[in-house]
Design a protein around this motif. Structure first.
Motif, PDB file in Angstrom:
ATOM      1  N   ASP A  57       0.830  -1.211   0.000  1.00 21.69           N
ATOM      2  CA  ASP A  57       0.000   0.000   0.000  1.00 21.69           C
ATOM      3  C   ASP A  57       0.865   1.262   0.000  1.00 21.69           C
ATOM      4  O   ASP A  57       0.553   2.239  -0.693  1.00 21.69           O
ATOM      5  CB  ASP A  57      -0.921   0.016   1.223  1.00 21.69           C
ATOM      6  N   ASP A  58       1.962   1.241   0.774  1.00 24.61           N
ATOM      7  CA  ASP A  58       2.854   2.398   0.810  1.00 24.61           C
ATOM      8  C   ASP A  58       3.554   2.590  -0.540  1.00 24.61           C
ATOM      9  O   ASP A  58       3.767   3.727  -0.985  1.00 24.61           O
ATOM     10  CB  ASP A  58       3.904   2.227   1.908  1.00 24.61           C
ATOM     11  N   LEU A  91       4.217   5.717  -5.523  1.00 25.01           N
ATOM     12  CA  LEU A  91       4.238   5.793  -6.979  1.00 25.01           C
ATOM     13  C   LEU A  91       3.177   6.768  -7.500  1.00 25.01           C
ATOM     14  O   LEU A  91       3.441   7.555  -8.414  1.00 25.01           O
ATOM     15  CB  LEU A  91       4.024   4.401  -7.575  1.00 25.01           C
ATOM     16  N   ASP A  92       2.002   6.734  -6.907  1.00 24.24           N
ATOM     17  CA  ASP A  92       0.948   7.657  -7.323  1.00 24.24           C
ATOM     18  C   ASP A  92       1.340   9.103  -7.042  1.00 24.24           C
ATOM     19  O   ASP A  92       1.006  10.017  -7.808  1.00 24.24           O
ATOM     20  CB  ASP A  92      -0.369   7.334  -6.615  1.00 24.24           C
ATOM     21  N   ALA A  93       2.069   9.310  -5.937  1.00 24.99           N
ATOM     22  CA  ALA A  93       2.491  10.664  -5.582  1.00 24.99           C
ATOM     23  C   ALA A  93       3.552  11.210  -6.528  1.00 24.99           C
ATOM     24  O   ALA A  93       3.734  12.422  -6.632  1.00 24.99           O
ATOM     25  CB  ALA A  93       3.019  10.679  -4.146  1.00 24.99           C
ATOM     26  N   ALA A  94       4.258  10.311  -7.217  1.00 24.28           N
ATOM     27  CA  ALA A  94       5.284  10.771  -8.161  1.00 24.28           C
ATOM     28  C   ALA A  94       4.674  11.453  -9.361  1.00 24.28           C
ATOM     29  O   ALA A  94       5.302  12.307  -9.998  1.00 24.28           O
ATOM     30  CB  ALA A  94       6.153   9.595  -8.610  1.00 24.28           C
ATOM     31  N   ALA A 145       4.007  17.894 -17.820  1.00 23.79           N
ATOM     32  CA  ALA A 145       3.935  16.478 -18.172  1.00 23.79           C
ATOM     33  C   ALA A 145       5.296  15.802 -18.314  1.00 23.79           C
ATOM     34  O   ALA A 145       5.481  14.694 -17.798  1.00 23.79           O
ATOM     35  CB  ALA A 145       3.120  16.287 -19.450  1.00 23.79           C
ATOM     36  N   PRO A 146       6.292  16.406 -19.012  1.00 25.48           N
ATOM     37  CA  PRO A 146       7.563  15.685 -19.199  1.00 25.48           C
ATOM     38  C   PRO A 146       8.205  15.249 -17.890  1.00 25.48           C
ATOM     39  O   PRO A 146       8.621  14.095 -17.750  1.00 25.48           O
ATOM     40  CB  PRO A 146       8.435  16.694 -19.955  1.00 25.48           C
ATOM     41  N   LEU A 147       8.264  16.154 -16.921  1.00 16.93           N
ATOM     42  CA  LEU A 147       8.917  15.803 -15.662  1.00 16.93           C
ATOM     43  C   LEU A 147       8.047  14.884 -14.818  1.00 16.93           C
ATOM     44  O   LEU A 147       8.559  14.005 -14.116  1.00 16.93           O
ATOM     45  CB  LEU A 147       9.280  17.069 -14.886  1.00 16.93           C
ATOM     46  N   ALA A 148       6.723  15.054 -14.882  1.00 18.68           N
ATOM     47  CA  ALA A 148       5.837  14.147 -14.149  1.00 18.68           C
ATOM     48  C   ALA A 148       5.935  12.734 -14.702  1.00 18.68           C
ATOM     49  O   ALA A 148       5.977  11.751 -13.941  1.00 18.68           O
ATOM     50  CB  ALA A 148       4.402  14.651 -14.218  1.00 18.68           C
ATOM     51  N   LEU A 149       5.988  12.610 -16.022  1.00 14.68           N
ATOM     52  CA  LEU A 149       6.135  11.294 -16.651  1.00 14.68           C
ATOM     53  C   LEU A 149       7.478  10.675 -16.290  1.00 14.68           C
ATOM     54  O   LEU A 149       7.578   9.473 -16.042  1.00 14.68           O
ATOM     55  CB  LEU A 149       5.990  11.414 -18.169  1.00 14.68           C
ATOM     56  N   ARG A 150       8.514  11.514 -16.277  1.00 13.27           N
ATOM     57  CA  ARG A 150       9.851  11.004 -15.906  1.00 13.27           C
ATOM     58  C   ARG A 150       9.852  10.510 -14.474  1.00 13.27           C
ATOM     59  O   ARG A 150      10.368   9.429 -14.168  1.00 13.27           O
ATOM     60  CB  ARG A 150      10.885  12.109 -16.079  1.00 13.27           C
ATOM     61  N   ARG A 210      12.333  11.788  -2.798  1.00 12.84           N
ATOM     62  CA  ARG A 210      12.032  12.508  -1.552  1.00 12.84           C
ATOM     63  C   ARG A 210      10.747  13.331  -1.693  1.00 12.84           C
ATOM     64  O   ARG A 210       9.901  13.332  -0.791  1.00 12.84           O
ATOM     65  CB  ARG A 210      13.209  13.409  -1.166  1.00 12.84           C
ATOM     66  N   ARG A 211      10.610  14.038  -2.817  1.00  9.12           N
ATOM     67  CA  ARG A 211       9.403  14.844  -3.014  1.00  9.12           C
ATOM     68  C   ARG A 211       8.157  13.957  -3.056  1.00  9.12           C
ATOM     69  O   ARG A 211       7.121  14.290  -2.483  1.00  9.12           O
ATOM     70  CB  ARG A 211       9.521  15.662  -4.304  1.00  9.12           C
ATOM     71  N   ALA A 212       8.271  12.815  -3.744  1.00 12.94           N
ATOM     72  CA  ALA A 212       7.127  11.896  -3.812  1.00 12.94           C
ATOM     73  C   ALA A 212       6.806  11.338  -2.431  1.00 12.94           C
ATOM     74  O   ALA A 212       5.629  11.203  -2.061  1.00 12.94           O
ATOM     75  CB  ALA A 212       7.421  10.771  -4.795  1.00 12.94           C
TER      76      ALA A 212
END
Length: 335
Positions: A141-142, A147-150, A160-165, A260-262
């Motif tokens: 679950d974590d 992954l969803d937070a990324a 989009a480019p950086l979010a996809l990366r 870390r950000r995610a």
């Protein structure tokens, strides 16, 4: 790798003693051997050099000018000082002291083989045993929250480019169990989207083929098709898969900051002993495979471990999980 390091210079200045030329020559020869014949990683060489510069300064302070004249007691005293701390150095953790002991013993074995000494005084010196720490693994679950937070797999808009990366990077780390160094060093030609496999270039030149799971394939494919070409256009055309916003190769530090950000957005710890790191995803990959019934030797191959002993630490995590499930699920597990 044979130049004098700032740390070494400071150590020498602190003790007031400079290692004799014979000691310096032996150290240069040993480091050259590790570089050319053993092919040690750059970070390992830096650590060995730092440990051995400190050792040579310790020998110089004791009046020892040649490896052939080192008594075993002096090696033991040096290692004891590392654990206790001295000359402005804080005490070393058991793991760091064990690495320093390994470097010292390697230097003396090299001196014996090369005829620089008639005996190896370090032969019977035992390094401290680091406490065994079980790998930290996230729950499934974590992992999903992280992954969803990324970012979404099908991101749109200016970001989009950086979010996809970011999503592709974390999906890849968890979906392949790759080390962070293997991931940031990954080239486009190493990825086979048709057969869903990737060639990872591991430690000591040990390459391996690892399958890419469906979720990681989807995220990686979206990034390679929809985001990476635009990032490449902003840079100098590097073959690396994961790029920064300027089109250059993503660094280890850059990848760590993405994670870390995610983790912060997913409300997972980013500081302290439980902090999420790129290696946490590798630990989670291995633990979840074993929890799912994978053979430990298969996991060894997937992780690129030279010895199955290294992989077996994950089985301890799995046993702890089994005990937890048993204790909560079996009607007669508790008094």
């Amino acid at each position: 790798m044979t130049g004098r390091t700032p740390t070494a210079a400071a150590d020498g200045a602190g003790t007031g003693h400079q290692p004799a030329p014979a000691l310096r020559r032996a150290l240069r020869g040993y480091l050259d051997h590790l570089t050319v014949e053993r092919g040690l990683a750059a970070n390992t060489l830096v650590a060995y050099r730092r440990d051995l510069d400190r050792y040579l300064n310790s020998l110089a302070a004791a009046g020892v000018s040649d490896l052939a004249a080192v008594p075993a007691g002096e090696i033991e005293r040096h290692l004891a000082r590392l654990r206790a701390g001295d000359d402005g150095h804080p005490p070393l953790a058991a793991s760091s002291a064990a690495r320093a002991a390994s470097a010292v013993r390697g230097l003396h074995r090299f001196a014996l083989r090369e005829g620089l000494a008639a005996a190896d005084p370090s032969r019977d010196v035992r390094p401290p045993t680091p406490p065994r720490r079980l790998p930290r693994a996230l729950s499934l679950d974590d992992v999903v929250r992280l992954l969803d937070a990324a970012g979404p797999v099908q991101a749109a808009g200016d970001t989009a480019p950086l979010a996809l990366r970011d999503r592709a990077l974390l999906e890849f780390l968890y979906g392949t169990g790759a080390r962070i160094s293997e991931t940031v060093g990954l080239a486009v030609d190493d990825v086979d989207l048709t057969d869903a496999v990737v060639q990872l270039r591991g430690k000591g030149g040990r390459d391996r083929l690892v399958p890419i799971g469906g979720y990681a394939m989807q995220a990686l494919g979206a990034y390679l098709v929809r985001a990476r070409p635009g990032l490449v256009a902003a840079g100098r055309g590097t073959p690396r898969v994961f790029l920064n916003s300027r089109g250059g190769p993503l660094t280890r530090q850059g990848a760590w900051m993405i994670l870390r950000r995610a983790a912060e957005r997913a409300a997972l710890p980013v500081d302290g002993p439980q902090a999420v790191s790129p290696h946490t995803l590798r630990h989670s990959y291995a633990t979840h495979l074993l929890d799912g019934g994978a053979d430990v030797r298969v996991v060894q191959e997937l992780l690129g471990h030279a010895s199955v002993t290294t992989t077996q630490v994950y089985t301890l995590v799995t046993v702890d999980r089994l005990r937890e499930v048993y204790a909560t699920a079996h009607p007669r597990a508790r008094d």
